[in-house]
Design an enzyme around this catalytic site. Structure first.
Site, PDB file in Angstrom:
ATOM      1  N   LEU A 162      -5.005 -12.572  35.644  1.00  0.00           N
ATOM      2  CA  LEU A 162      -4.809 -11.542  34.636  1.00  0.00           C
ATOM      3  C   LEU A 162      -5.757 -10.393  34.958  1.00  0.00           C
ATOM      4  CD1 LEU A 162      -4.791 -13.630  31.300  1.00  0.00           C
ATOM      5  CD2 LEU A 162      -2.800 -12.729  32.515  1.00  0.00           C
ATOM      6  N   ASP A 163      -5.330  -9.176  34.657  1.00  0.00           N
ATOM      7  CA  ASP A 163      -6.233  -8.042  34.814  1.00  0.00           C
ATOM      8  C   ASP A 163      -7.457  -8.236  33.918  1.00  0.00           C
ATOM      9  OD1 ASP A 163      -4.436  -6.825  36.526  1.00  0.00           O
ATOM     10  OD2 ASP A 163      -3.476  -5.660  34.932  1.00  0.00           O
ATOM     11  N   ARG A 164      -8.549  -7.645  34.321  1.00  0.00           N
ATOM     12  CA  ARG A 164      -9.793  -7.803  33.574  1.00  0.00           C
ATOM     13  C   ARG A 164      -9.640  -7.411  32.108  1.00  0.00           C
ATOM     14  NH1 ARG A 164     -15.596  -4.887  35.084  1.00  0.00           N
ATOM     15  NH2 ARG A 164     -16.803  -5.807  33.373  1.00  0.00           N
ATOM     16  N   ARG A 265       2.321  -2.939  33.089  1.00  0.00           N
ATOM     17  CA  ARG A 265       1.676  -1.645  32.865  1.00  0.00           C
ATOM     18  C   ARG A 265       2.446  -0.510  33.539  1.00  0.00           C
ATOM     19  NH1 ARG A 265      -4.362  -2.963  34.767  1.00  0.00           N
ATOM     20  NH2 ARG A 265      -4.689  -0.771  34.181  1.00  0.00           N
TER      21      ARG A 265
END
EC number: 5.4.99.-
Length: 337
Positions: A162-164, A265
């Site tokens: 997962l993205d930060r 995104r």
């Protein structure tokens, strides 16, 4: 710096040797050290000695100032001669390992975020702002914290990423055989991944599937970005509106047909409604209108994972959005009244 005292020569000022097992050494307080406590002075000049050891040698009277035993609160004067006992110093390898090790607060934070564990898996409701692994200036993330907390689990590996700034379900395999099995499910698209997102503006499309290829490693200002590009890899995202908040924002349920980097995104931004708070692909002007409602970060949350393992019942794990998420939603609802 400390100076060593060779055997049978108590007042010799020969240079100290670094490393472990050095002899008695002496150091002289300078003009800038006047008035400083001895414990703080020693912590400053003995950076490779644990602070706990410094206090132990003070308690046991092994540190002397001008021949007298020093207490931690002893204050120095310029020219004071400080005697130090032999000290067990940290090696460069030990210091490097400590710098890389996850902090206690991170280990406890990640351990408290575990929402499921069995003989094969650990599932964490990853907080926003915590990286899944070290890198890009970070020494540690979720996986390093779990390895430090559970040293008995020798094969811990991330199943996915997962993205930060994305919160939610993050799955970690305890064994490599399990990791291979779950990676196969991901490749065959037999794992359902659902997300919640708050996007800026009023989503006008109803339920909409975006099937547009994405290309990574395009550079923008030195940073890696992802763009819709004819030469990219296939990427499929389905968006379904849950609730509109006037023209300000829309809460969406999202399912993934593929798992490309930054897929949700980029597809949301391409549709003209980027994720609220997304600094890389977002809309700062429309984000600014959400600041009064408490928007402080990117609002993307991995809500659930569902899959079926060989010879087992379907497995589903869900993670509730964090409190700050719900607080923003509640304020947006109040704004509609």
């Amino acid at each position: 710096m400390p100076r060593s005292e060779p055997p049978n020569s108590p007042d010799t000022d020969s240079p100290a040797k670094t490393g472990q097992g050095q002899g008695v050494s002496y150091v002289e307080a300078g003009e800038g050290d006047a008035g400083q406590r001895i414990d703080n002075f020693l912590s400053r000049i003995l950076k490779d000695v644990p602070r706990s050891l410094i206090y132990r040698i003070l308690r046991t009277g092994e540190v002397r100032v001008n021949g007298k035993r020093a207490k931690p609160e002893t204050r120095l004067a310029e020219g004071d001669r400080i005697r130090l006992p032999p000290l067990q110093r940290k090696t460069e390898e030990q210091r490097a390992a400590e710098r890389a090790a996850p902090s206690r607060s991170l280990r406890e934070f990640v351990d408290s975020a575990i929402i499921h564990e069995d003989r094969d898996l650990i599932v964490v409701n990853k907080p926003a702002g915590v990286a899944v692994h070290g890198g890009s200036g970070l020494s540690a993330g979720v996986i390093e914290a779990l390895r430090a907390t559970h040293p008995e689990l020798k094969e811990l590996e991330l199943v996915h990423r997962l993205d930060r700034d994305t919160s939610g379900v993050l799955m970690i395999a305890k064994r490599r055989a399990v990791l291979r099995e779950l990676h196969a499910l991901l490749r065959e698209r037999d794992m359902e991944k659902r997300y919640l997102a708050l996007v800026v503006g009023r989503w006008p499309f109803g339920a909409k599937t975006i099937d547009l290829p994405l290309k990574t490693n395009l550079k923008q200002g030195g940073e890696r970005v992802v763009r819709v590009h004819a030469d990219g890899q296939q990427a499929i995202t389905t968006f379904k509106p849950i609730q509109h908040f006037g023209k300000l924002a829309t809460l969406l349920d999202i399912s993934l047909g593929t798992g490309r980097t930054h897929q949700i995104r980029v597809h949301a931004a391409h549709a003209g409604h980027p994720i609220a708070g997304d600094e890389k692909y977002g809309d700062r002007e429309r984000d600014a209108k959400l600041k009064p409602f408490g928007l402080q970060r990117m609002f993307l949350h991995a809500q659930s994972l569902t899959f079926e393992r060989k010879g087992a019942k379907p497995f589903t794990v869900s993670a509730p959005p964090p409190p700050d998420w719900q607080a923003v939603i509640d304020k947006l609802k109040q704004g509609l009244k």
